[in-house]
Design an enzyme around this catalytic site. Structure first.
Site, short mmCIF file in Angstrom:
data_model
loop_
_atom_site.label_atom_id
_atom_site.label_comp_id
_atom_site.label_asym_id
_atom_site.label_seq_id
_atom_site.Cartn_x
_atom_site.Cartn_y
_atom_site.Cartn_z
CB SER A 196 52.89 61.19 59.61
OG SER A 196 54.27 61.46 59.38
CE LYS A 252 56.53 60.42 62.24
NZ LYS A 252 56.54 61.24 60.99
CB SER A 256 55.23 64.36 58.34
OG SER A 256 54.23 63.69 57.66
N1 GLN Z 1 51.07 63.95 54.40
C1 GLN Z 1 52.06 63.40 53.51
C2 GLN Z 1 51.78 61.95 53.28
O1 GLN Z 1 50.79 61.50 53.72
C3 GLN Z 1 53.43 63.62 54.07
C4 GLN Z 1 53.78 62.66 55.11
C5 GLN Z 1 55.15 62.88 55.67
O2 GLN Z 1 55.75 63.94 55.49
N2 GLN Z 1 55.66 61.84 56.30
O3 GLN Z 1 52.53 61.25 52.67
#
Ligand code: GLN
Length: 403
Positions: free
Chosen positions: A81, A6, A105
């Protein structure tokens, strides 16, 4: 193994973008500890994957480089994400991909793409070289096609690191050779709050079918009560935005990447660079986080959220006295359409309703494929275990895959 990373994890001499314009052509001068460890084990790192900007999102639509699409149906989001990493594995471009999981995410995109996604316990592996979003919640996670693949890679990258003071000085077990392949006597906790309103009925009935099978095989099902879980999203969006507003202050046009320098002085340069360099969602979070940390509101929001976070952790501690592993859906629905939730941040935030609690409590969780919906999109089930008991996830995950 062919591994994708990532793009918020640093690889020496490679560009790190975090899916943002603000980093420009920034090249990392060092390797993240997980990257160093993979290279030591002769992994083939083939590239960086797209993500929601600074890992903020649940759909991978918030990247400055455009959205990632779901290989099961390109009109759908892959989740986020870490959507790029999930898709790299789902399409066979990579055997394994690393992501980061601050509130879901890794597990949520794994559910949406039919892959396995592991979020290790907080401190199980080093965050050195992972660009910080919310430091008390962030963990590097692993995508694979099977639970055992993620166990194998965790063996290689876990462990204490003097470069990350939050990494735990706890021995890493040999996840491959200590496995337990029976569920007889295993206590599986089913949180009643996770099977209530808002859960897709097909996902629910599939999970019930799987738990019934586990019971036939000798597992004991116990209902557990995570009463504070109803506040998990609220706690998360106070704590995560507070920490993000602090972490992201370093992107100021001076230390890294791009600068817009056509104004009247330093403040003007900061303002223009940050307004231009950060996308809408990141700006929304910096505003929210700055607000909840401000002198007049700190006690009402940030401090209160920290107190309720402790209550949530207590709920998990109580639950783990009654069960060994908690089983639930990973996501309330299957993947949604690109653009469907773009104007409704709150409904996007609800995507993580079953996943954020693990980050708030510091425990470990994994999403494994649970089935195909009649809408022809995959979905996962989530297993959670107490901190540093990843072995329980690997054992039960592998058992369910065979079942
Ligand atoms: N969807 C969550 C957010 O928008 C978690 C994101 C993540 O785990 N990086 O913060």
């Amino acid at each position: 193994m062919v591994i994708a990373i990532k793009d918020n994890i640093n690889i020496k001499d490679e560009i790190t973008t975090c899916g943002s314009k603000i980093l420009g052509e920034f090249k990392s001068p060092y390797n993240a500890t997980v990257v160093t460890k993979l290279k030591t084990e002769d992994a083939l790192i083939i590239g960086k994957t797209n993500l929601d900007e600074f890992a903020m999102g649940s759909s991978n639509e918030n990247s400055a480089f455009g959205p990632v699409k779901n290989p099961h149906n390109p009109e759908m989001v892959p989740g986020g994400s870490s959507g790029g990493s999930a898709v790299a594995v789902a399409t066979g471009c990579a055997d394994i991909a690393l992501g980061s999981d601050t509130g879901g995410s890794v597990r949520q995109p794994a559910s949406f793409t039919g892959t396995v996604g592991l979020k290790p316990s907080y401190g199980r592996l080093s965050r050195y070289g992972l660009v910080a979003f919310a430091s008390s919640l962030d963990q590097i996670g692993i995508f694979g096609n099977f639970t055992q693949d993620t166990a194998f890679v965790l063996n290689a990258i876990a462990g204490h690191d003097v470069l990350d003071s939050t990494s735990a000085d706890i021995t890493v077990p040999d996840y491959i050779n200590q496995k337990n392949s029976s569920v007889t006597g295993l206590k599986i906790g089913l949180p009643k709050q996770y099977f209530a309103d808002g859960l897709d009925p097909e996902i629910k009935s599939r999970i019930v079918q799987i738990t019934d099978r586990l019971k036939e095989k000798g597992a004991e099902l116990v209902e557990i009560d995570l009463a504070t879980a109803e506040y998990a999203i609220a706690i998360y969006y106070i704590i995560a935005t507070a920490e993000a507003s602090s972490n992201l202050s370093r992107f100021d046009g001076v230390h890294y990447g791009m600068r817009i320098d056509e104004g009247t002085g330093l403040t003007d340069m900061y303002e223009k660079t940050r307004s231009e360099g950060f996308g809408e969602e990141v700006q929304r979070r910096i505003l929210l986080g700055t607000y909840v940390l401000s002198a007049g509101y700190y006690d009402a929001y940030y401090k209160k959220a920290q107190q309720v976070r402790r209550l949530l952790k207590n709920d998990f501690d109580t639950a783990f006295k009654k069960c060994d592993v908690i089983l639930s859906p990973t996501t309330p629905t299957t993947a949604f359409k690109i653009g469907e939730k773009s104007d409704d941040p709150l409904s996007m935030y609800l995507q993580d309703i079953y996943t954020v609690s693990a980050n708030l409590a510091g425990i470990c969780g994994i999403s494994i494929p649970a089935g195909m919906h009649s809408n022809r999109m995959p979905f996962g089930l989530q297993l959670q275990a107490r901190a540093f008991n990843e072995q329980a996830l690997f054992d039960l995950g592998t058992f369910i895959e065979k079942l």
